[in-house]
Design a protein around this motif. Structure first.
Motif, PDB file in Angstrom:
ATOM      1  N   SER A   1      17.398  -5.684  66.885  1.00  0.00           N
ATOM      2  CA  SER A   1      16.815  -5.954  65.566  1.00  0.00           C
ATOM      3  C   SER A   1      17.870  -5.968  64.474  1.00  0.00           C
ATOM      4  N   LYS A   2      18.855  -5.071  64.542  1.00  0.00           N
ATOM      5  CA  LYS A   2      19.901  -5.044  63.532  1.00  0.00           C
ATOM      6  C   LYS A   2      20.755  -6.303  63.574  1.00  0.00           C
ATOM      7  N   THR A   3      21.145  -6.718  64.776  1.00  0.00           N
ATOM      8  CA  THR A   3      21.939  -7.931  64.918  1.00  0.00           C
ATOM      9  C   THR A   3      21.137  -9.170  64.535  1.00  0.00           C
ATOM     10  N   LYS A   4      19.845  -9.157  64.857  1.00  0.00           N
ATOM     11  CA  LYS A   4      18.981 -10.280  64.482  1.00  0.00           C
ATOM     12  C   LYS A   4      18.898 -10.417  62.967  1.00  0.00           C
ATOM     13  N   TYR A   5      18.811  -9.316  62.275  1.00  0.00           N
ATOM     14  CA  TYR A   5      18.766  -9.340  60.810  1.00  0.00           C
ATOM     15  C   TYR A   5      20.069  -9.909  60.241  1.00  0.00           C
ATOM     16  N   GLU A   6      21.210  -9.525  60.827  1.00  0.00           N
ATOM     17  CA  GLU A   6      22.496 -10.038  60.351  1.00  0.00           C
ATOM     18  C   GLU A   6      22.602 -11.548  60.557  1.00  0.00           C
ATOM     19  N   PHE A   7      22.138 -12.030  61.702  1.00  0.00           N
ATOM     20  CA  PHE A   7      22.206 -13.461  61.965  1.00  0.00           C
ATOM     21  C   PHE A   7      21.237 -14.243  61.075  1.00  0.00           C
ATOM     22  N   ASN A   8      20.089 -13.660  60.744  1.00  0.00           N
ATOM     23  CA  ASN A   8      19.175 -14.322  59.814  1.00  0.00           C
ATOM     24  C   ASN A   8      19.815 -14.466  58.439  1.00  0.00           C
ATOM     25  N   ARG A   9      20.529 -13.428  57.993  1.00  0.00           N
ATOM     26  CA  ARG A   9      21.229 -13.504  56.714  1.00  0.00           C
ATOM     27  C   ARG A   9      22.339 -14.554  56.757  1.00  0.00           C
ATOM     28  N   LEU A  10      23.084 -14.599  57.880  1.00  0.00           N
ATOM     29  CA  LEU A  10      24.131 -15.603  58.025  1.00  0.00           C
ATOM     30  C   LEU A  10      23.552 -17.014  58.019  1.00  0.00           C
ATOM     31  N   ARG A  11      22.416 -17.181  58.668  1.00  0.00           N
ATOM     32  CA  ARG A  11      21.768 -18.497  58.700  1.00  0.00           C
ATOM     33  C   ARG A  11      21.316 -18.914  57.302  1.00  0.00           C
ATOM     34  N   ALA A  12      20.786 -17.968  56.546  1.00  0.00           N
ATOM     35  CA  ALA A  12      20.336 -18.275  55.186  1.00  0.00           C
ATOM     36  C   ALA A  12      21.517 -18.654  54.291  1.00  0.00           C
ATOM     37  N   TRP A  13      22.613 -17.909  54.361  1.00  0.00           N
ATOM     38  CA  TRP A  13      23.778 -18.227  53.540  1.00  0.00           C
ATOM     39  C   TRP A  13      24.456 -19.508  53.989  1.00  0.00           C
ATOM     40  N   ASP A  14      24.350 -19.824  55.269  1.00  0.00           N
ATOM     41  CA  ASP A  14      24.898 -21.096  55.740  1.00  0.00           C
ATOM     42  C   ASP A  14      24.147 -22.268  55.116  1.00  0.00           C
ATOM     43  N   GLN A  15      22.840 -22.137  54.987  1.00  0.00           N
ATOM     44  CA  GLN A  15      22.057 -23.190  54.336  1.00  0.00           C
ATOM     45  C   GLN A  15      22.343 -23.260  52.843  1.00  0.00           C
ATOM     46  N   ARG A  16      22.493 -22.113  52.198  1.00  0.00           N
ATOM     47  CA  ARG A  16      22.726 -22.096  50.762  1.00  0.00           C
ATOM     48  C   ARG A  16      24.112 -22.599  50.381  1.00  0.00           C
ATOM     49  N   SER A  17      25.071 -22.467  51.285  1.00  0.00           N
ATOM     50  CA  SER A  17      26.441 -22.867  50.977  1.00  0.00           C
ATOM     51  C   SER A  17      26.667 -24.368  51.061  1.00  0.00           C
ATOM     52  N   LYS A  18      25.698 -25.117  51.569  1.00  0.00           N
ATOM     53  CA  LYS A  18      25.855 -26.565  51.679  1.00  0.00           C
ATOM     54  C   LYS A  18      25.731 -27.216  50.311  1.00  0.00           C
ATOM     55  N   SER A  19      26.541 -28.233  50.083  1.00  0.00           N
ATOM     56  CA  SER A  19      26.560 -28.914  48.794  1.00  0.00           C
ATOM     57  C   SER A  19      25.373 -29.876  48.663  1.00  0.00           C
ATOM     58  N   ARG A  20      25.184 -30.367  47.428  1.00  0.00           N
ATOM     59  CA  ARG A  20      24.094 -31.314  47.186  1.00  0.00           C
ATOM     60  C   ARG A  20      24.337 -32.632  47.903  1.00  0.00           C
ATOM     61  N   SER A  21      25.609 -33.025  48.008  1.00  0.00           N
ATOM     62  CA  SER A  21      25.913 -34.272  48.707  1.00  0.00           C
ATOM     63  C   SER A  21      25.550 -34.190  50.183  1.00  0.00           C
ATOM     64  N   THR A  22      25.714 -32.999  50.770  1.00  0.00           N
ATOM     65  CA  THR A  22      25.348 -32.815  52.170  1.00  0.00           C
ATOM     66  C   THR A  22      23.847 -32.967  52.361  1.00  0.00           C
ATOM     67  N   PHE A  23      23.043 -32.378  51.455  1.00  0.00           N
ATOM     68  CA  PHE A  23      21.595 -32.527  51.529  1.00  0.00           C
ATOM     69  C   PHE A  23      21.182 -33.981  51.334  1.00  0.00           C
ATOM     70  N   ALA A  24      21.879 -34.685  50.421  1.00  0.00           N
ATOM     71  CA  ALA A  24      21.541 -36.086  50.165  1.00  0.00           C
ATOM     72  C   ALA A  24      21.835 -36.943  51.393  1.00  0.00           C
ATOM     73  N   LEU A  25      22.978 -36.704  52.038  1.00  0.00           N
ATOM     74  CA  LEU A  25      23.302 -37.459  53.243  1.00  0.00           C
ATOM     75  C   LEU A  25      22.322 -37.152  54.372  1.00  0.00           C
ATOM     76  N   SER A  26      21.939 -35.876  54.493  1.00  0.00           N
ATOM     77  CA  SER A  26      20.979 -35.501  55.530  1.00  0.00           C
ATOM     78  C   SER A  26      19.646 -36.214  55.323  1.00  0.00           C
ATOM     79  N   LYS A  27      19.186 -36.279  54.085  1.00  0.00           N
ATOM     80  CA  LYS A  27      17.924 -36.956  53.782  1.00  0.00           C
ATOM     81  C   LYS A  27      18.033 -38.449  54.046  1.00  0.00           C
ATOM     82  N   ALA A  28      19.169 -39.045  53.671  1.00  0.00           N
ATOM     83  CA  ALA A  28      19.352 -40.483  53.842  1.00  0.00           C
ATOM     84  C   ALA A  28      19.379 -40.873  55.323  1.00  0.00           C
TER      85      ALA A  28
END
Length: 306
Positions: free
Chosen positions: A96-123
């Motif tokens: 559970s402790k390691t799972k919580y750490e990986f969930n936080r890492l996954r969330a920050w990985d999504q937040r660290s992406k730039s707007r251009s990356t989201f735009a390309l993904s949508k396109a």
């Protein structure tokens, strides 16, 4: 002394007597050597091929060396790191402790992406959806993705929607590779107005200096006849009618799809194949009036009595 070079380096032997001899690549040993004196010019060549033709995921993970191939149709070209499910390498659930750490890492990985990356993904998500609707080959989608990336780099996106630019890029790729897809087909698949796609297409061609030629009309004859499941004799007669029109210089300034539909209409009448003008209109996307006028012009110029 053997030196390590990058793959982009033009490798040549330093001896003047070897300038006219080609270099030889030994893929098994990972070396490049001179074809004259045998001097090893490059060693430890990185593997550039991909072995992703496996039957299932287990075989892929066991047998592949280089991972999946990169693609321009992915916003990160398939090179980014993805934090997967909460399981370790053996398939066991994480604590559970390691799972919580990986969930936080996954969330920050999504937040660290730039707007251009989201735009390309949508396109590119939209582009892949349109590929299925239009039944376009994979190489055409790669060319469209390359064109769209050049559009983004040229900063043509301001004041224009992603859907219209993606549709215009797909239309440009189809025109460059002579894939018979009309503006109406692209507009219907992308849910964008035809006039907007036409405007953005002209802008892309002008800004990027693309070499876009007119469609080959014969490709539309094949497309329409295959969709309507017409006889092969009718298709060949339509080809002959179109060739005669080109010899008479009747195709200049005329809509290629309209000429293809009119040629098929005349060929169906000649071969006694009962196909209504309305069905050809629905299959080609050309109005009944246009098909009727083009058919009358072809019969008059070629002196076809039916």
């Amino acid at each position: 002394m053997i030196r390590n070079y990058t793959n982009d380096c033009d490798i040549k032997c330093s001896l003047k007597s070897c300038n006219t001899f080609p270099t030889i690549t030994d893929s098994e040993r990972g070396e490049v050597f001179c074809g004259n004196c045998g001097t090893v010019l490059l060693e430890k060549i990185s593997e550039l091929t991909h072995e992703n033709n496996r039957n299932n995921q287990e075989e892929f993970m066991k047998l592949t060396r280089t991972g999946p191939a990169t693609s321009l149709t992915m916003h990160d070209r398939g090179l980014s790191t993805t934090i997967g499910i909460n399981k370790d390498a053996t398939g066991k659930a994480l604590p559970s402790k390691t799972k919580y750490e990986f969930n936080r890492l996954r969330a920050w990985d999504q937040r660290s992406k730039s707007r251009s990356t989201f735009a390309l993904s949508k396109a590119f998500t939209l582009m892949n959806a349109m590929k299925g609707k239009l039944v376009i080959p994979e190489n055409i989608v790669e060319a469209a993705a390359h064109t769209y990336r050049k559009v983004v780099n040229a900063k043509i996106t301001r004041g224009r929607t992603i859907a219209s630019l993606v549709s215009a890029s797909l239309y440009a790729a189809c025109r460059e590779n002579n894939i018979p897809r009309t503006l109406e087909d692209i507009a219907k698949a992308g849910n964008v107005e035809k006039s907007i796609i036409s405007r953005d297409f002209r802008t892309i061609v002008k800004k990027l200096e693309l070499n876009v030629t007119q469609y080959n009309t014969t490709s539309f004859i094949s497309k329409i006849s295959n969709d309507m499941k017409l006889k092969e004799k009718t298709k060949r007669d339509a080809f002959d009618i179109l060739k005669r029109c080109e010899k008479e210089n009747m195709t200049a300034g005329k809509h290629p799809v309209a000429l293809a539909a009119a040629s098929l209409r005349i060929a169906c009448t000649i071969n006694g194949e009962k196909v209504s003008q309305r069905k050809i209109s629905m299959a080609s996307g050309i109005s009944d009036v246009t098909i009727r006028n083009r058919s009358a012009l072809i019969r008059k110029m070629l002196k076809i009595n039916i």
